[in-house]
Design an enzyme around this catalytic site. Structure first.
Site, short mmCIF file in Angstrom:
data_model
loop_
_atom_site.label_atom_id
_atom_site.label_comp_id
_atom_site.label_asym_id
_atom_site.label_seq_id
_atom_site.Cartn_x
_atom_site.Cartn_y
_atom_site.Cartn_z
N TYR B 16 -4.96 7.39 -3.71
CA TYR B 16 -5.48 8.65 -4.25
C TYR B 16 -4.38 9.61 -4.64
CZ TYR B 16 -9.33 6.43 -1.79
OH TYR B 16 -10.24 5.51 -1.33
N ASP B 81 15.63 22.59 9.11
CA ASP B 81 15.41 22.40 7.69
C ASP B 81 15.96 23.52 6.81
OD1 ASP B 81 13.45 24.03 8.70
OD2 ASP B 81 11.77 23.02 7.73
N SER B 107 14.34 31.91 8.76
CA SER B 107 13.77 30.72 8.13
C SER B 107 12.38 30.97 7.58
CB SER B 107 13.64 29.58 9.14
OG SER B 107 14.87 29.30 9.70
N HIS B 155 -37.55 16.28 2.31
CA HIS B 155 -37.63 15.23 3.33
C HIS B 155 -37.68 13.85 2.68
CE1 HIS B 155 -39.00 18.46 6.13
NE2 HIS B 155 -39.62 18.89 5.06
N SER B 281 -19.43 -5.97 -7.20
CA SER B 281 -19.35 -6.62 -5.90
C SER B 281 -18.60 -7.92 -6.07
CB SER B 281 -20.76 -6.90 -5.38
OG SER B 281 -20.76 -7.97 -4.45
N SER B 282 -17.85 -8.31 -5.03
CA SER B 282 -17.09 -9.55 -5.18
C SER B 282 -17.99 -10.78 -5.11
CB SER B 282 -15.97 -9.63 -4.14
OG SER B 282 -16.48 -9.95 -2.88
N LYS B 287 -24.53 -6.19 -9.20
CA LYS B 287 -24.49 -4.86 -8.61
C LYS B 287 -23.86 -3.80 -9.52
CE LYS B 287 -25.48 -3.88 -4.89
NZ LYS B 287 -24.81 -3.99 -3.61
N ARG B 329 1.98 21.25 7.69
CA ARG B 329 2.43 20.41 6.56
C ARG B 329 1.32 19.54 6.00
NH1 ARG B 329 8.14 20.33 6.30
NH2 ARG B 329 9.08 21.21 8.19
#
Lengths: 457, 457, 457, 457
Positions: B16, B81, B107, B155, B281-282, B287, B329
């Protein structure tokens, strides 16, 4: 059926129960708010000429007499909370008045509008006031202790000096901002009267201007309508409010941690006042434990560990599912814990004892090492090409030789030329770093005054 | 040392990974922002006449040439740092210029100011734009499908009709509000130049007006100063921003869940467009899976499960401890996931196929049961004393006898007198409840138009 | 002071209150458990010959008569819960007996031991039984519906068939494992009698073998001692138990989601039984909503959003701080919600209606597309070099031409040679993929039987 | 595409990147594990006589040569990760061998089995060893400092003495238990080869005993099969493992907090060793900050704030949805953070300096107030009817008059008769409470030795 205090499972209902909060978040309170909404609806119908005066009067009287017990009994039968409420009201009025009860409304027109009203009211009438009272206690300390020099601590290690009042002023600023944010967010809560799927289907059957009708109903509760809904209101305004409530808990917890550590036996700069007959420990009679600050920290953990819940409840499938119903009922607990924290800490901070002798003692215990920063900066400003590294090595040798930093600097022949060029004030700071407090005192007073005005205290 | 794409441990750095986000949240980006702050400081020193033009020029050139690799190598030695960064800059300039590098700064004057700048920039330059692009796609659908009647579902059950466009307009409204909130919150991020414990100790050595000097430094980055700090900035503005980012993820996840379910084989009202050669789908070649919506929901879980972290990081003892450094971080990851969701969903929604035949088919499959609400309301308005219960029993008998609700109502002699008094339009709604959409179409268009203007699309 | 049901703030104390759970987690219950521990201590002292028989008798009678109200009143004065309890007991006995009350104990010897006992008891006496009852209901369905063919769904899309019984058997297996884990973890909870800092300082004053004495006290409660403690017990065993309780909630929520979606109007494969007079919606009389499954999902959100709390409470500074006290009091709520889920779902699943007609109807609605997997596999096994891609394109053309997958395959001349080589059974599966259920039925029955035996049902 | 170290967004891929962990959790590592599973499948097919030797050989060679880059390129085209992998393998083998690649398998047969194998391997090969190394460092300290008397602290206040070694032994015990639990849980991870919906549909086409075939495939990876699956494995075993990993993080964080506070300037009982050229602060050259313990605490916050994620991922609809795919990819990060904590803390604790002078100094600073507990207990045992309250008032008067507790007790005439009856040892403890350490030393040694044996160190 829960018989009260000693039967309750949640500590918010026994040890930390608060009647002020229950006025908004108990089942009785929820019923009362729902009745307000049902009545506001009938009033709006009356204004429109739909519902006759006599029916309004009947329904008003009925709403005033409904008890949560009645609703509870009816719900056992119909298994639907709002239908139960409506049935109970209807049973108290004539057949002529019956049709106007809940007319055009769906359950969540009532529930969500009631929730908006009670979360708004609870925020403005109990959360903000209890935090503001606490803020006032902080402002008093920030003012009183504005000039009380304290060693600043970073990483738990002595850094450079501040004043105790300034450290508190930081909390005044943070909490003050959060109080203002809470007020804004409470006013962003909105009501809805848009029906079963949010498209005003039902009210469109009766009115050409269903959005205007919605405004008329909601204005009776001081609420604006949501721009677009499904069966339920947009969840985000309440998520934001609860997130901000959690933020205030974080500020209180941070202060509590500071106070806990300043109360450590070895530090002893502050102390919780202890009652004459109060026991610190069941076996160690000498103990004076910072239990109120510990309690606040513990409640913060409750609150912060639950913060994801309203974010999870943002998701409701299509025009709604009910998977945020039980969970949504717990939100009042978060508010209850934060109110409890604020009230308890207010009392504790008001009686906080500051030990000025220990402030001085701790400040001077490292023999001036806290002068390392100004020494390095002054050397650098006088042209020393590697001042930070130079001072770092001096601190090491000073510690090795049992000298104060000022003494070690004076003895270092490499520095003589720089020291000779220092001003008297600069030399003074190196010799007595307790004067190295920047503008802490001035800022403490300014911030205290500013928030006193902003919050009209 | 991480060699890239295939060595990375976090999926945000392989599957990603997004270069647009990395421009704000990679280590290289952080270094670049810190260099901006160091340079802004020297420029302010220069304006004050403290630092000569030549030194400014040297330092400017040095900052432009610093690489993250150099800083990383130096940090291995000094294990700090910012000191590493400062050393690298200093090594590139003359002894005359050296003292002005990082002068009076601690810093976290650099780090926190750099963070304020990059979180603001990332929000305004990447989060808000990617969400706004997605919002635009939603506005287009809300407009185009404003009149496409769809059964409303509560619902998971058929309730009463809406239009597909109106269901999307609800998201337009929610997301639009959140986009505006993000913009506001990004602008609330502030910088600091108040030194090691927040009392301007160091800058007070050189300036009578250290708060003015702070303003001068920060103005170079378009930032205002925080009212009061410790060594570090007040955490709350960033907590609020990250909470709002999480809120946007919730809105996107809610939409994704809706779309996933509308794509169920049995429902089939919408579909993700599938590439010619795309495999679903494999093993199951037929699908067509809603993988983009599923992906968004999964990323939401990442984001929401982490929402408590910045709230936990509000706590830092005394003038600060470092227990929020490693954790802080990771905040960029939250932003990265939300940007990924927004970009992916934009593409998916732009190509969303709406199956109008299935909309109609599904709407009519329950044989008019969705007319139960208008029937009950009309009966009630015509004076039926127990309309809800009456209609409830009719729906049960209709289902038992295989009748539509309209047919069953017509056959119920008890209702004859009421039906005779109904208007033509009322009768029509009972017979064909697909017309019972309230003001869905009108609102869908209005909301789409309103947000188009508000966001200047 | 909380007056009960309608005053309570937490829904666990009104809407979802359960007396069975309150017997372990109310304040009254906690007091009762602490009294058990205080008495076990005096009994051990008596066995050792330290405390005379008469004192034991007195203290036993006193413990039996202590009410939570008395302790609460005393605590208002001394502000320490255990000291209050001890004072109340002492006030009920002679001066001769007084010294033996709480002798050598510190508060958390009592509290932590009481907690170990009540969490163990609650797990074994209420959590495990309520889950096991639910498991039994699942086993019954898995057995009964072992052969009921259902389309398997992945990504909400039709995949290949299973049986409904097998889908339930998966839950039998998961929940069964969790029940066994809960039993093991409950038995891992341990007591402590190691004094104020865990070093047996106090008991060493009186006994040469304080660890043996600890064992004697704890054996009265059926508990083993912890290997090493501070003032408080090791937190991890309770964290593990609460994590496993949260896991069971996840299993129940997963099942609930499945059932909710199978109840969708368009799917309709299962249904919650509805009472004759039960109302589904306050305005839509036809609604039959899956409210019990929705409720369980909502409670899961409460439980899962709190899962981090006990992990946060692992941290207690040095020999303990009190920041896990208020928070620890909420753990019983998690158990209460899970018990509520289990009880409610048991009732719901017992009455679950499975609609076999809809199972068949849904299975066949995609015209055999679910045969794509076996077709591809059989083609591949017969040597087709690119079977997956081939079948993928056939499914596309079948959909375009309104053919079933079997029909389209038959018409595809490229496949003729392969089809001719298929066995009868293989051809049958392609023509009627409802037989393509693998070993679903067999496994459903085996798993049901295995867990029936393991849990001795 | 991520170019490595300085482009990465997650700190786990730059600042805290660890190659040892990447060997299990990078994308390259995942691909490698998936190839192992694909090959194990073909080997099992070969053993059964389905796949010829030559094809096995070809496929083995192909698997050995697949690169993650190739898979990545193919996935861009087919948009399916496992199909891409399969295509890449197939492209490297002859048409004869092609059908055996991935035969009967579904994607998640490969993925989930690969995940079970790599989480097991990572736990046993990297998590447990790094924690065990750290445990060894703790055992050494517990042994070495078993007799080093330290004041016990509860609520941050001096309580009664322990030894430093015993305080560490508590962590030895807690961490040791967790290490054993991790080993057990890693071995509970199971594989699956049950096909697209868990009913062995595909493998039943080819084998009469598909469960036996599954066992054959999995045995090649040292895994057992899951009792019942959907398309995916049961999530609970991995949830339990990740919960236990989070528990170890909590233990490490608790120790870190203790060490941080013992390093406070005013306490100074322990210290992190500092490198000669290490810089503590960019402006305060004297600082020696507990940065490693702070870092561990911060990483714990990352880990604990994410603990709910795997619990949320327990829910997957019907035979699976994909909403736990992206989220599941982040689990390796949790492991990476804990390994980082363990490695860092091991180095830090190995070099931990214990300042015995400060231990003594702190112990005696409250002038014997810590004798309050033994004084009260001895008085009570000698028959004083209200010993706790008596001692509590003595501590108050002693503090007021600047006396030690022993002195104040001696001067209190009411106590004379009791003091006369005390043994010499009892009097000694009151005069010098540093001897009041119970069995701390003995236990410290025993626990250290016991875990040395249990973990075979």
């Amino acid at each position: 059926m829960n018989a009260g205090q000693f039967s309750a499972i949640s500590p918010i209902d026994y040890r930390y129960f608060d009647e002020d909060v229950a006025r908004y978040f108990s089942d009785a309170a929820y019923t009362a708010y729902k009745l307000k909404v049902e009545l506001a609806l009938v009033k709006a119908l009356h204004k429109r000429g739909v519902c006759p005066q006599s029916a309004l009067k009947e329904i008003g009287a009925a709403c005033a007499s409904v008890t949560p017990e009645e609703v509870y009994e009816e719900e056992k039968k119909v298994k639907h909370d709002i239908r139960a409420l409506v049935n109970v009201i209807r049973a108290k009025v004539s057949d002529e008045a019956k049709p106007y009860v809940h007319m055009t409304a769906t359950s969540y027109d009532i529930n969500d509008t009631a929730n908006a009203a009670r979360f708004r009211d609870a925020t403005l009438e109990i959360v903000v006031p209890s935090l503001t009272n606490f803020e006032k206690a902080l402002i008093d300390i920030a003012t009183r202790e504005a000039g009380a020099v304290q060693v600043g601590r970073t990483h738990g290690q002595h850094a450079v000096p501040i004043t105790f009042g300034y450290s508190i002023a930081g909390y005044v600023s943070r909490l003050g901002s959060s109080i203002l944010a809470l007020e804004d967010l409470a006013k962003e809560l909105k009501g809805k009267f848009s029906g079963a799927v949010g498209a005003y289907n039902a009210s469109s059957l009766f009115f050409d201007d269903p959005e205007v009708f919605e405004k008329e109903v909601l204005s009776g509760l001081g609420l604006e309508p949501v721009e677009a809904t499904t069966q339920v209101t947009q969840p985000e305004p309440l998520v934001r409010l609860l997130a901000e409530v959690t933020i205030t808990a974080g500020i209180l917890a941070n202060l509590s941690d500071d106070m806990r550590h300043l109360q450590r036996t070895e530090i002893g700069e502050v102390g919780e006042a202890f009652g004459e007959s109060q026991v610190g420990s069941s076996t160690m009679p000498q103990k004076r434990n910072p239990i109120n600050f510990e309690n606040a920290k513990s409640m913060w953990k409750i609150v912060v560990s639950r913060v994801s819940l309203p974010f999870m409840d943002q998701i409701s499938e299509h025009q709604r599912d009910l998977t945020n119903s039980a969970s949504g009922r717990t939100y009042g607990e978060t508010i209850a814990y934060v109110v409890s924290m604020a009230k308890r800490l207010e009392g504790t901070m008001q009686k906080l004892a500051v030990n000025h002798d220990r402030l001085s003692e701790n400040l001077s215990r490292e023999r001036g090492m806290i002068a390392a920063e100004p020494l390095y900066l002054i050397l650098a400003s006088l042209g020393h090409p590697d001042a930070h590294e130079k001072v770092r090595t001096i601190t090491l040798s000073a510690q090795k030789n049992g000298l104060s930093l000022g003494e070690a600097a004076m003895k270092d022949t490499e520095l003589t030329e720089y020291i000779e060029r220092m001003t008297a004030q600069q030399k003074n700071i190196i010799a007595d770093p307790s004067t190295y407090t920047g503008i802490a005192e001035k800022k403490a007073k300014e911030i205290a005054l500013r928030w006193k005005k902003k919050l009209a205290l």
